[in-house]
Write a protein that holds these residues in place. Structure first.
Motif, PDB file in Angstrom:
ATOM      1  N   VAL A   1       4.332  -4.243   8.544  1.00 24.23           N
ATOM      2  CA  VAL A   1       4.551  -4.341   7.161  1.00 24.23           C
ATOM      3  C   VAL A   1       3.740  -3.636   6.349  1.00 24.23           C
ATOM      4  N   GLN A   2       4.972  -2.785   5.449  1.00 23.19           N
ATOM      5  CA  GLN A   2       4.181  -1.727   4.782  1.00 23.19           C
ATOM      6  C   GLN A   2       3.755  -2.038   3.414  1.00 23.19           C
ATOM      7  N   VAL A   3       2.533  -1.424   3.349  1.00 22.89           N
ATOM      8  CA  VAL A   3       1.547  -1.884   2.001  1.00 22.89           C
ATOM      9  C   VAL A   3       2.096  -1.729   0.961  1.00 22.89           C
ATOM     10  N   THR A   4       2.245  -2.603  -0.003  1.00 21.49           N
ATOM     11  CA  THR A   4       2.995  -1.658  -1.534  1.00 21.49           C
ATOM     12  C   THR A   4       2.109  -2.208  -2.572  1.00 21.49           C
ATOM     13  N   HIS A   5       1.173  -3.245  -2.432  1.00 15.43           N
ATOM     14  CA  HIS A   5       0.495  -3.261  -3.508  1.00 15.43           C
ATOM     15  C   HIS A   5      -1.596  -3.956  -2.769  1.00 15.43           C
ATOM     16  N   ALA A   6      -2.031  -3.194  -3.157  1.00 16.88           N
ATOM     17  CA  ALA A   6      -3.933  -3.463  -3.102  1.00 16.88           C
ATOM     18  C   ALA A   6      -4.762  -3.904  -4.212  1.00 16.88           C
ATOM     19  N   GLN A   7      -4.818  -5.206  -3.861  1.00 17.17           N
ATOM     20  CA  GLN A   7      -6.427  -5.809  -4.577  1.00 17.17           C
ATOM     21  C   GLN A   7      -7.190  -5.639  -4.498  1.00 17.17           C
ATOM     22  N   THR A   8      -8.522  -6.296  -4.704  1.00 21.27           N
ATOM     23  CA  THR A   8      -9.870  -5.783  -4.482  1.00 21.27           C
ATOM     24  C   THR A   8      -9.909  -6.712  -2.771  1.00 21.27           C
ATOM     25  N   TRP A   9      -9.332  -8.478  -2.897  1.00 19.17           N
ATOM     26  CA  TRP A   9      -9.574  -9.243  -1.458  1.00 19.17           C
ATOM     27  C   TRP A   9      -7.910  -9.187  -0.502  1.00 19.17           C
ATOM     28  N   ILE A  10      -7.496  -8.741  -1.684  1.00 23.63           N
ATOM     29  CA  ILE A  10      -5.688  -9.204  -0.956  1.00 23.63           C
ATOM     30  C   ILE A  10      -4.729  -7.631  -0.512  1.00 23.63           C
ATOM     31  N   LEU A  11      -3.981  -7.482   0.235  1.00 26.41           N
ATOM     32  CA  LEU A  11      -2.733  -6.471   0.521  1.00 26.41           C
ATOM     33  C   LEU A  11      -1.440  -7.168   0.373  1.00 26.41           C
ATOM     34  N   LYS A  12      -0.519  -6.467  -0.764  1.00 31.07           N
ATOM     35  CA  LYS A  12       0.932  -7.463   0.015  1.00 31.07           C
ATOM     36  C   LYS A  12       1.795  -6.421   0.249  1.00 31.07           C
ATOM     37  N   GLY A  13       3.127  -6.680   0.792  1.00 29.14           N
ATOM     38  CA  GLY A  13       3.923  -5.634   1.831  1.00 29.14           C
ATOM     39  C   GLY A  13       4.740  -6.491   2.312  1.00 29.14           C
ATOM     40  N   GLU A  14       6.000  -5.528   2.515  1.00 28.68           N
ATOM     41  CA  GLU A  14       7.179  -6.247   2.575  1.00 28.68           C
ATOM     42  C   GLU A  14       7.658  -5.386   4.625  1.00 28.68           C
TER      43      GLU A  14
END
Length: 528
Positions: A505-518
């Motif tokens: 998974v490529q990380v597209t968003h980085a928040q304090t407690w969670i990552l989001k990706g594709e």
């Protein structure tokens, strides 16, 4: 450590005792004493006490033999006892409690019971408890209050309290005095006795109390019911560190290591079953093997052997900095299926506070250990536990904790306000930090934790991470959730057939407690 086989259903007690000296039985009447059991009449109900907890006994570390027993079996008359019946286990606390619940689930299912999450359907309800924090106990007693009405509606419901809370004298006394509708109380050393205790409670219609103060034997071949793609494997029991604030050495007993061949056999079997991640468990995993008298085999040796087994990920928890030796660091540096995430509780950043906590290392020694780990494991991700407001902690000493957090650069910390636990040395210390100040310190520490967590996640932006897909997101059924090797939670869109598998998974968003990706087909530059 002996390997003698004796009957695992035997009651481990010395002799019949007068338990009135252990508890405040204001209206108790002794009815009988036979077969190692004492029966009392209290608040209109009979209470059968096979064994009861004692702080004095739990503090002793004798040299009596801990035996490894391989002959466990459900008693013949209990093998179909649960046909048509349902059980529910509510679990509080750490991964060790979760693993104990897996064992109890295995026991129930071998007796013919089926699992339910509906307390109104359940024929047996067990509360598997935690004693680390006072609020954990409050939750259990609150739940007992709720279950009282259910017990009145269903008199045949068997209600039990087990786990770490049950190892405390005051807790058992409180249950007997104020919650006499409870049917079974047992502790952490005699989980394998559940079928026998269940039978006594069901047929005798009286409360059954059996809590061993002295450690139990190591019982192999216990059934376990695991679910999902991750598995916990207990490698040792107990703790000998006696940190002044901690109740665990009393509730879990002295350190007892499972034999290497038994641990390795269990891990190989889990690999054969297809589990993708295995976590080795112990109150102090890196003390593993120190109690062996016939072989020289340490936690580093165990990890070196396990890394050769075909399981994608191997984790461990919890480790004590005092026992984190160079050999273990060398083995972790070999990588492979040994993940880069290391949970290394520091508790405080000031040497004087650490001394009062009896942590047996200094600030400088901890930082040197971190340096060694990062040199051997360049991608090491460290998390920790920290207590604020320990008795005597000054404002300046708390600042040392903040500066240590900055210097190490932890990815995350479990943070706690100090609260005294009855029976520990710290409970007798002057708790001279006000609650207002404790809360202020916790707030400042959590701000720092959040800052470093966000920075750590942001460093992964646009990188590709290996993710073990765990299931659907709790908040969105159209989104999958998984964890990286460094135990970071990441959300992404994908087909549900990917659950239980590894994806990139490529990380597209980085928040304090969670990552989001594709999801990506091939890794560009695999990160952690």
């Amino acid at each position: 450590m002996s390997h003698e086989n004796r009957n695992t259903s035997d009651l481990k007690s010395d002799k019949v005792k007068d338990y009135s000296k252990y508890f405040d039985f204001s209206d108790a009447k002794l009815i009988s004493q036979e077969d190692g059991k004492s029966t009392y009449r209290i608040k209109g109900r009979n209470i059968q006490i096979n064994a009861a907890p004692s702080y004095r006994d739990e503090k002793q570390r004798g040299k009596e033999d801990v035996q490894v027993l391989y002959d466990f079996a459900i008693p013949d008359d209990m093998q179909e006892f649960g046909q048509g019946k349902y059980y529910l286990i509510a679990t509080y606390g750490c991964q060790m409690n979760e693993h104990d619940t897996e064992v109890m689930r295995g026991l129930f299912e071998q007796m013919g019971y089926r699992s339910t999450e509906d307390k109104h359907v359940a024929d047996v309800i067990l509360l598997n408890t935690c004693a680390i924090r006072e609020n954990a106990e409050d939750k259990v007693f609150g739940e007992l209050g709720h279950l009282k009405a259910l017990k009145a509606e269903k008199p045949d419901l068997v209600l039990g309290v087990c786990g770490c809370m049950s190892q405390e004298e005051a807790v058992v006394n409180r249950i007997m005095q104020k919650h006499p509708f409870v049917d079974i109380i047992f502790g952490t050393h005699n989980i394998h006795r559940l079928p026998v205790l269940l039978k006594d409670a069901y047929f005798n219609k009286e409360m059954v109390v059996e809590v061993w103060s002295k450690e139990g034997d190591i019982i192999e071949n216990l059934p376990k019911k695991r679910e999902g793609i991750r598995a916990w494997v207990n490698i040792m029991y107990g703790c000998d560190k006696f940190c002044t604030y901690c109740i665990v050495p009393y509730t879990r007993g002295k350190e007892r290591s499972r034999r290497p061949q038994d641990v390795l056999a269990e891990v190989r079997e889990l690999a054969r079953q297809g589990f993708q991640e295995i976590t080795l468990l112990g109150q102090n995993v890196n003390a593993y093997g120190k109690d062996f008298e016939d072989i020289a085999y340490t936690f580093g040796d165990l990890m070196d052997d396990i890394r050769k087994i075909d399981v994608p990920r191997i984790r461990f928890t919890t480790s004590h900095p005092r026992d984190f030796d160079d050999h273990l660091i060398e083995v972790l540096g070999k990588g492979g299926n040994l993940v880069e995430h290391i949970h290394l509780p520091v508790q405080a950043g000031n040497t004087e506070v650490l001394k009062r906590m009896s942590r047996k290392y200094s600030r400088e020694q901890y930082l040197e250990l971190v340096r060694k780990i990062k040199a051997a494991v360049p991608n090491a991700v460290l998390t920790t536990d920290i207590i604020v407001g320990f008795p005597g902690e000054t404002a300046e000493q708390f600042e040392d904790t903040l500066s240590l957090y900055d210097e190490v650069g932890f990815d995350f910390a479990f943070t706690f306000i100090y609260s005294p636990r009855e029976g520990t040395p710290a409970a007798d210390m002057e708790d001279n930090v006000s609650m207002e100040e404790k809360k202020h310190r916790l707030y400042r520490l959590n701000e720092l934790v959040n800052k470093h967590s966000k920075l750590s996640n942001e460093r992964l932006l646009n990188t590709v991470v290996e993710v073990l897909v765990e299931g659907e997101s709790r908040t969105n059924a159209d989104v999958l959730a998984g964890r990286t090797r460094s135990n970071k939670l990441i959300h992404f869109t994908g087909d549900k057939s990917l659950v239980g598998k590894m994806v990139n998974v490529q990380v597209t968003h980085a928040q304090t407690w969670i990552l989001k990706g594709e999801i990506v087909a091939q890794p560009i530059q695999l990160s952690i």
